[in-house]
Design a protein around this motif. Structure first.
Motif, mmCIF file in Angstrom:
data_model
loop_
_atom_site.group_PDB
_atom_site.id
_atom_site.type_symbol
_atom_site.label_atom_id
_atom_site.label_comp_id
_atom_site.label_asym_id
_atom_site.label_seq_id
_atom_site.Cartn_x
_atom_site.Cartn_y
_atom_site.Cartn_z
ATOM 1 N N ARG A 1 0.473 2.567 2.497
ATOM 2 C CA ARG A 1 0.989 2.106 1.200
ATOM 3 C C ARG A 1 2.442 2.486 0.970
ATOM 4 O O ARG A 1 3.254 1.656 0.546
ATOM 5 C CB ARG A 1 0.131 2.678 0.068
ATOM 6 C CG ARG A 1 0.609 2.210 -1.291
ATOM 7 C CD ARG A 1 -0.288 2.658 -2.410
ATOM 8 N NE ARG A 1 0.215 2.127 -3.680
ATOM 9 C CZ ARG A 1 -0.330 2.401 -4.843
ATOM 10 N NH1 ARG A 1 -1.389 3.181 -4.923
ATOM 11 N NH2 ARG A 1 0.186 1.899 -5.946
ATOM 12 N N HIS B 1 4.791 -0.157 3.768
ATOM 13 C CA HIS B 1 5.056 -1.281 2.866
ATOM 14 C C HIS B 1 6.250 -1.046 1.950
ATOM 15 O O HIS B 1 6.347 -1.640 0.877
ATOM 16 C CB HIS B 1 3.790 -1.639 2.070
ATOM 17 C CG HIS B 1 2.825 -2.418 2.899
ATOM 18 N ND1 HIS B 1 2.856 -3.785 2.979
ATOM 19 C CD2 HIS B 1 1.839 -2.010 3.741
ATOM 20 C CE1 HIS B 1 1.916 -4.201 3.824
ATOM 21 N NE2 HIS B 1 1.287 -3.134 4.290
ATOM 22 N N HIS C 1 -9.475 -6.081 4.904
ATOM 23 C CA HIS C 1 -8.243 -5.999 5.692
ATOM 24 C C HIS C 1 -7.616 -7.379 5.890
ATOM 25 O O HIS C 1 -6.394 -7.527 5.827
ATOM 26 C CB HIS C 1 -8.502 -5.306 7.032
ATOM 27 C CG HIS C 1 -7.239 -4.995 7.766
ATOM 28 N ND1 HIS C 1 -6.237 -4.211 7.223
ATOM 29 C CD2 HIS C 1 -6.796 -5.378 8.989
ATOM 30 C CE1 HIS C 1 -5.237 -4.119 8.084
ATOM 31 N NE2 HIS C 1 -5.547 -4.821 9.159
ATOM 32 N N HIS D 1 -5.806 -8.225 2.878
ATOM 33 C CA HIS D 1 -4.518 -7.538 2.861
ATOM 34 C C HIS D 1 -3.477 -8.329 3.661
ATOM 35 O O HIS D 1 -2.332 -8.466 3.235
ATOM 36 C CB HIS D 1 -4.668 -6.118 3.432
ATOM 37 C CG HIS D 1 -3.359 -5.432 3.670
ATOM 38 N ND1 HIS D 1 -2.618 -4.891 2.644
ATOM 39 C CD2 HIS D 1 -2.654 -5.222 4.805
ATOM 40 C CE1 HIS D 1 -1.508 -4.361 3.146
ATOM 41 N NE2 HIS D 1 -1.515 -4.552 4.453
ATOM 42 N N HIS E 1 -0.456 -8.475 0.252
ATOM 43 C CA HIS E 1 0.050 -7.327 1.016
ATOM 44 C C HIS E 1 0.151 -6.065 0.164
ATOM 45 O O HIS E 1 0.339 -4.978 0.693
ATOM 46 C CB HIS E 1 1.440 -7.631 1.597
ATOM 47 C CG HIS E 1 1.457 -8.728 2.594
ATOM 48 N ND1 HIS E 1 1.137 -8.529 3.901
ATOM 49 C CD2 HIS E 1 1.741 -10.046 2.462
ATOM 50 C CE1 HIS E 1 1.239 -9.678 4.555
ATOM 51 N NE2 HIS E 1 1.599 -10.618 3.705
ATOM 52 N N GLY F 1 -5.240 -3.086 -0.736
ATOM 53 C CA GLY F 1 -6.078 -2.930 0.452
ATOM 54 C C GLY F 1 -5.391 -2.153 1.559
ATOM 55 O O GLY F 1 -5.304 -2.612 2.689
ATOM 56 N N TYR F 2 -4.921 -0.952 1.248
ATOM 57 C CA TYR F 2 -4.180 -0.155 2.227
ATOM 58 C C TYR F 2 -5.081 0.650 3.151
ATOM 59 O O TYR F 2 -4.650 1.065 4.218
ATOM 60 C CB TYR F 2 -3.204 0.778 1.514
ATOM 61 C CG TYR F 2 -2.195 0.034 0.683
ATOM 62 C CD1 TYR F 2 -1.148 -0.645 1.283
ATOM 63 C CD2 TYR F 2 -2.305 -0.011 -0.700
ATOM 64 C CE1 TYR F 2 -0.225 -1.343 0.526
ATOM 65 C CE2 TYR F 2 -1.389 -0.707 -1.470
ATOM 66 C CZ TYR F 2 -0.354 -1.366 -0.851
ATOM 67 O OH TYR F 2 0.547 -2.055 -1.608
ATOM 68 N N ASP G 1 -8.684 3.134 -1.665
ATOM 69 C CA ASP G 1 -8.363 1.903 -2.407
ATOM 70 C C ASP G 1 -9.201 1.846 -3.691
ATOM 71 O O ASP G 1 -8.707 1.422 -4.733
ATOM 72 C CB ASP G 1 -8.644 0.654 -1.562
ATOM 73 C CG ASP G 1 -7.520 0.361 -0.599
ATOM 74 O OD1 ASP G 1 -6.356 0.372 -1.030
ATOM 75 O OD2 ASP G 1 -7.809 0.121 0.580
ATOM 76 N N ALA H 1 -8.504 -4.612 -2.068
ATOM 77 C CA ALA H 1 -7.978 -5.861 -1.533
ATOM 78 C C ALA H 1 -8.708 -7.071 -2.074
ATOM 79 O O ALA H 1 -8.184 -8.167 -2.067
ATOM 80 C CB ALA H 1 -8.061 -5.853 -0.010
#
Length: 189
Positions: free
Chosen positions: A63, A67, A161, A164, A169, A172-173, A181, A188
């Protein structure tokens, strides 16, 4: 030369992680079994806590590091090399596990830090649990991209996933678990 050099740093075959880090974790587990005096229950609890600590670390790295939006040339290059390329080519089987060379100093740093803040035996056991969590993460990540799982847990992880990657994006880390999450309200789905 520069692009090929950078590209090689982002490539790893799926078997690298379980073979290399699995060997290290087996050596650590043998050391714990042969030399530690902590009760078996404590050992199991510390290993489990290490796995959960890895899941939190995985969430935070994904996260807050993978990102981010870097502004400098080198920041963009490093970001793309270690994560951006995975989002650009999510089905590239060579970019689904973290390469061992850049992982080695990170793993060594975790072991060193644990030994600085905790007594020797719990530090070793907790660090080994984190390493086992990391292996599970990388193997799960590869599996999620290249499987058609019917299993409920893995199917749910895959759905989250892929969401995600292809929907949002910014949610959903967690890869190997949806725990953080859920707790940190970034699901996500």
């Amino acid at each position: 030369m520069g692009v090929a050099f950078d590209d090689n740093k982002s490539i790893a075959r799926r078997w690298y992680v379980p073979v290399i880090w699995g060997t290290v974790s087996i050596a650590c587990l043998c050391h714990i079994h042969l030399h530690h005096t902590e009760p078996r229950f404590t050992t199991g609890l510390l290993l489990a806590c290490g796995v959960i600590l890895w899941q939190f670390t995985e969430y935070c790295i994904h996260r807050f590091l993978f990102h981010i939006q870097p502004a400098s040339y080198w920041g963009i290059t490093l970001h793309f090399t270690f994560h951006g390329c995975h989002h650009k080519w999510p089905l590239d089987s060579l970019r689904l596990v973290f390469p061992p060379v850049p992982a080695a100093p990170i793993i060594a740093g975790v072991f060193f830090a644990m030994h600085k803040v905790l007594p020797k035996e719990p530090a070793m056991t907790l660090s080994t649990g984190m390493l086992l969590g990391y292996i599970a993460y990388d193997c799960t990540h590869y599996y999620l991209h290249h499987s058609s799982s019917k299993n409920g847990v893995l199917r749910g992880l895959k759905k989250a996933h892929m969401s995600h990657h292809y929907r949002n994006h910014d949610a959903g880390y967690g890869i190997s678990s949806r725990l953080f999450d859920t707790l940190l309200i970034t699901p996500a789905l």
